[in-house]
Write a protein that holds these residues in place. Sequence first.
Motif, PDB file in Angstrom:
ATOM      1  N   LYS A 108      43.405  63.248 -33.317  1.00 30.89           N
ATOM      2  CA  LYS A 108      43.063  63.004 -34.722  1.00 30.89           C
ATOM      3  C   LYS A 108      41.543  63.033 -34.846  1.00 30.89           C
ATOM      4  CE  LYS A 108      46.804  59.843 -35.799  1.00 30.89           C
ATOM      5  NZ  LYS A 108      47.121  58.476 -36.209  1.00 30.89           N
ATOM      6  N   LEU A 109      41.068  63.799 -35.815  1.00 27.27           N
ATOM      7  CA  LEU A 109      39.629  63.938 -36.038  1.00 27.27           C
ATOM      8  C   LEU A 109      39.252  63.621 -37.473  1.00 27.27           C
ATOM      9  CD1 LEU A 109      38.721  67.362 -34.381  1.00 27.27           C
ATOM     10  CD2 LEU A 109      38.141  65.108 -33.534  1.00 27.27           C
ATOM     11  N   HIS A 110      38.044  63.127 -37.630  1.00 23.66           N
ATOM     12  CA  HIS A 110      37.402  63.048 -38.940  1.00 23.66           C
ATOM     13  C   HIS A 110      36.151  63.909 -38.791  1.00 23.66           C
ATOM     14  CE1 HIS A 110      36.106  61.480 -42.794  1.00 23.66           C
ATOM     15  NE2 HIS A 110      34.897  61.420 -42.270  1.00 23.66           N
ATOM     16  N   VAL A 111      36.099  65.020 -39.519  1.00 19.58           N
ATOM     17  CA  VAL A 111      35.028  65.997 -39.359  1.00 19.58           C
ATOM     18  C   VAL A 111      34.009  65.852 -40.487  1.00 19.58           C
ATOM     19  CG1 VAL A 111      34.487  68.453 -39.208  1.00 19.58           C
ATOM     20  CG2 VAL A 111      36.582  67.578 -38.185  1.00 19.58           C
ATOM     21  N   GLN A 112      32.746  65.835 -40.102  1.00 19.53           N
ATOM     22  CA  GLN A 112      31.655  65.816 -41.077  1.00 19.53           C
ATOM     23  C   GLN A 112      30.917  67.153 -40.966  1.00 19.53           C
ATOM     24  OE1 GLN A 112      28.738  62.720 -40.561  1.00 19.53           O
ATOM     25  NE2 GLN A 112      27.311  63.740 -41.939  1.00 19.53           N
ATOM     26  N   PRO A 113      31.183  68.068 -41.904  1.00 19.08           N
ATOM     27  CA  PRO A 113      30.484  69.356 -41.871  1.00 19.08           C
ATOM     28  C   PRO A 113      29.054  69.221 -42.397  1.00 19.08           C
ATOM     29  CG  PRO A 113      31.995  69.282 -43.706  1.00 19.08           C
ATOM     30  CD  PRO A 113      32.157  67.992 -42.958  1.00 19.08           C
ATOM     31  N   ARG A 114      28.281  70.244 -42.167  1.00 14.44           N
ATOM     32  CA  ARG A 114      26.877  70.314 -42.604  1.00 14.44           C
ATOM     33  C   ARG A 114      26.025  69.156 -42.075  1.00 14.44           C
ATOM     34  NH1 ARG A 114      28.323  72.407 -48.421  1.00 14.44           N
ATOM     35  NH2 ARG A 114      28.108  74.631 -48.028  1.00 14.44           N
ATOM     36  N   ALA A 115      26.331  68.688 -40.886  1.00  9.11           N
ATOM     37  CA  ALA A 115      25.522  67.634 -40.265  1.00  9.11           C
ATOM     38  C   ALA A 115      24.285  68.276 -39.638  1.00  9.11           C
ATOM     39  CB  ALA A 115      26.342  66.907 -39.201  1.00  9.11           C
ATOM     40  N   LYS A 116      23.364  67.442 -39.231  1.00 11.68           N
ATOM     41  CA  LYS A 116      22.133  67.944 -38.624  1.00 11.68           C
ATOM     42  C   LYS A 116      22.413  68.582 -37.257  1.00 11.68           C
ATOM     43  CE  LYS A 116      17.371  66.466 -38.278  1.00 11.68           C
ATOM     44  NZ  LYS A 116      16.451  65.359 -38.435  1.00 11.68           N
ATOM     45  N   THR A 117      23.288  67.936 -36.471  1.00 14.46           N
ATOM     46  CA  THR A 117      23.627  68.441 -35.142  1.00 14.46           C
ATOM     47  C   THR A 117      25.133  68.346 -34.917  1.00 14.46           C
ATOM     48  OG1 THR A 117      23.347  66.257 -34.148  1.00 14.46           O
ATOM     49  CG2 THR A 117      21.424  67.704 -34.141  1.00 14.46           C
ATOM     50  N   ASN A 118      25.602  69.038 -33.888  1.00 15.44           N
ATOM     51  CA  ASN A 118      27.008  68.963 -33.478  1.00 15.44           C
ATOM     52  C   ASN A 118      27.176  67.827 -32.483  1.00 15.44           C
ATOM     53  OD1 ASN A 118      27.593  71.260 -34.970  1.00 15.44           O
ATOM     54  ND2 ASN A 118      27.471  72.621 -33.227  1.00 15.44           N
ATOM     55  N   GLY A 119      28.286  67.092 -32.595  1.00 14.85           N
ATOM     56  CA  GLY A 119      28.559  66.081 -31.591  1.00 14.85           C
ATOM     57  C   GLY A 119      29.528  65.012 -32.049  1.00 14.85           C
ATOM     58  N   LEU A 120      30.050  64.292 -31.062  1.00 16.10           N
ATOM     59  CA  LEU A 120      30.933  63.159 -31.315  1.00 16.10           C
ATOM     60  C   LEU A 120      30.073  61.936 -31.583  1.00 16.10           C
ATOM     61  CD1 LEU A 120      33.479  63.731 -28.428  1.00 16.10           C
ATOM     62  CD2 LEU A 120      33.767  64.301 -30.829  1.00 16.10           C
ATOM     63  N   THR A 121      30.455  61.151 -32.595  1.00 15.55           N
ATOM     64  CA  THR A 121      29.619  60.004 -32.961  1.00 15.55           C
ATOM     65  C   THR A 121      30.372  58.686 -32.961  1.00 15.55           C
ATOM     66  OG1 THR A 121      30.034  60.354 -35.307  1.00 15.55           O
ATOM     67  CG2 THR A 121      28.103  61.437 -34.369  1.00 15.55           C
ATOM     68  N   GLY A 122      31.584  58.657 -32.468  1.00 17.18           N
ATOM     69  CA  GLY A 122      32.351  57.411 -32.445  1.00 17.18           C
ATOM     70  C   GLY A 122      33.663  57.572 -33.173  1.00 17.18           C
ATOM     71  N   PHE A 123      34.075  56.514 -33.868  1.00 14.69           N
ATOM     72  CA  PHE A 123      35.381  56.518 -34.513  1.00 14.69           C
ATOM     73  C   PHE A 123      35.260  56.281 -36.009  1.00 14.69           C
ATOM     74  CE2 PHE A 123      36.136  55.563 -30.104  1.00 14.69           C
ATOM     75  CZ  PHE A 123      37.206  56.389 -29.806  1.00 14.69           C
ATOM     76  N   HIS A 124      36.212  56.828 -36.733  1.00  8.72           N
ATOM     77  CA  HIS A 124      36.354  56.624 -38.171  1.00  8.72           C
ATOM     78  C   HIS A 124      37.805  56.184 -38.359  1.00  8.72           C
ATOM     79  CE1 HIS A 124      35.343  57.354 -42.406  1.00  8.72           C
ATOM     80  NE2 HIS A 124      36.598  57.749 -42.535  1.00  8.72           N
ATOM     81  N   GLY A 125      38.031  54.874 -38.389  1.00 16.73           N
ATOM     82  CA  GLY A 125      39.397  54.360 -38.390  1.00 16.73           C
ATOM     83  C   GLY A 125      40.042  54.654 -37.047  1.00 16.73           C
ATOM     84  N   ASP A 126      41.200  55.294 -37.078  1.00 17.21           N
ATOM     85  CA  ASP A 126      41.875  55.648 -35.823  1.00 17.21           C
ATOM     86  C   ASP A 126      41.596  57.091 -35.411  1.00 17.21           C
ATOM     87  OD1 ASP A 126      43.370  56.920 -37.752  1.00 17.21           O
ATOM     88  OD2 ASP A 126      45.308  56.338 -36.925  1.00 17.21           O
ATOM     89  N   ALA A 127      40.618  57.734 -36.037  1.00 14.26           N
ATOM     90  CA  ALA A 127      40.269  59.121 -35.732  1.00 14.26           C
ATOM     91  C   ALA A 127      38.899  59.190 -35.062  1.00 14.26           C
ATOM     92  CB  ALA A 127      40.255  59.958 -37.005  1.00 14.26           C
ATOM     93  N   LEU A 128      38.726  60.188 -34.232  1.00 15.70           N
ATOM     94  CA  LEU A 128      37.450  60.460 -33.591  1.00 15.70           C
ATOM     95  C   LEU A 128      36.559  61.195 -34.583  1.00 15.70           C
ATOM     96  CD1 LEU A 128      36.049  60.293 -30.795  1.00 15.70           C
ATOM     97  CD2 LEU A 128      36.958  62.563 -30.348  1.00 15.70           C
ATOM     98  N   LYS A 129      35.305  60.773 -34.718  1.00 15.46           N
ATOM     99  CA  LYS A 129      34.404  61.409 -35.686  1.00 15.46           C
ATOM    100  C   LYS A 129      33.597  62.506 -35.001  1.00 15.46           C
ATOM    101  CE  LYS A 129      31.124  60.546 -39.344  1.00 15.46           C
ATOM    102  NZ  LYS A 129      30.371  59.540 -40.098  1.00 15.46           N
ATOM    103  N   LEU A 130      33.661  63.700 -35.595  1.00 19.88           N
ATOM    104  CA  LEU A 130      32.952  64.869 -35.079  1.00 19.88           C
ATOM    105  C   LEU A 130      32.034  65.405 -36.158  1.00 19.88           C
ATOM    106  CD1 LEU A 130      32.491  67.202 -33.050  1.00 19.88           C
ATOM    107  CD2 LEU A 130      34.544  68.282 -33.991  1.00 19.88           C
ATOM    108  N   ARG A 131      30.756  65.498 -35.832  1.00 19.72           N
ATOM    109  CA  ARG A 131      29.789  66.092 -36.761  1.00 19.72           C
ATOM    110  C   ARG A 131      29.546  67.534 -36.363  1.00 19.72           C
ATOM    111  NH1 ARG A 131      25.370  61.224 -37.257  1.00 19.72           N
ATOM    112  NH2 ARG A 131      26.663  59.922 -38.587  1.00 19.72           N
ATOM    113  N   LEU A 132      29.532  68.407 -37.363  1.00 18.91           N
ATOM    114  CA  LEU A 132      29.271  69.829 -37.138  1.00 18.91           C
ATOM    115  C   LEU A 132      28.207  70.302 -38.104  1.00 18.91           C
ATOM    116  CD1 LEU A 132      32.940  71.143 -36.936  1.00 18.91           C
ATOM    117  CD2 LEU A 132      31.359  70.848 -35.039  1.00 18.91           C
ATOM    118  N   ASN A 133      27.331  71.190 -37.645  1.00 19.66           N
ATOM    119  CA  ASN A 133      26.317  71.717 -38.552  1.00 19.66           C
ATOM    120  C   ASN A 133      26.824  72.922 -39.341  1.00 19.66           C
ATOM    121  OD1 ASN A 133      26.264  73.657 -36.563  1.00 19.66           O
ATOM    122  ND2 ASN A 133      24.178  73.246 -35.912  1.00 19.66           N
TER     123      ASN A 133
END
Length: 100
Positions: free
Chosen positions: A15-40
Amino acid sequence: MQCLTSLTADSFLLKLHVQPRAKTNGLTGFHGDALKLRLNTPPVDGKANKAVEAYLGNLFGVPKSSVNLKSGHQSRSKQVKIEGLGVKEAEEILRKALDS
């Protein structure tokens, strides 16, 4: 980890929570029960979904063809099936990635 669900001995659902248009790519922890992934990558024409598959394939050391988006094609909340790796190995990889 709550974000992982075992499907078979060598596949799992993530389960992922994706944040598009972020400054950098990477895992940043959790968002509820989902893993948070930032993507540029912007969420245009499926580019962010392809970036999710490429990032996870690289992270887990599996081919991109083994990473399949199952739900959330037009949402920040996504479920991704990953084949070729068990849940235990995936947990170790995620712990190391989150610690660094």
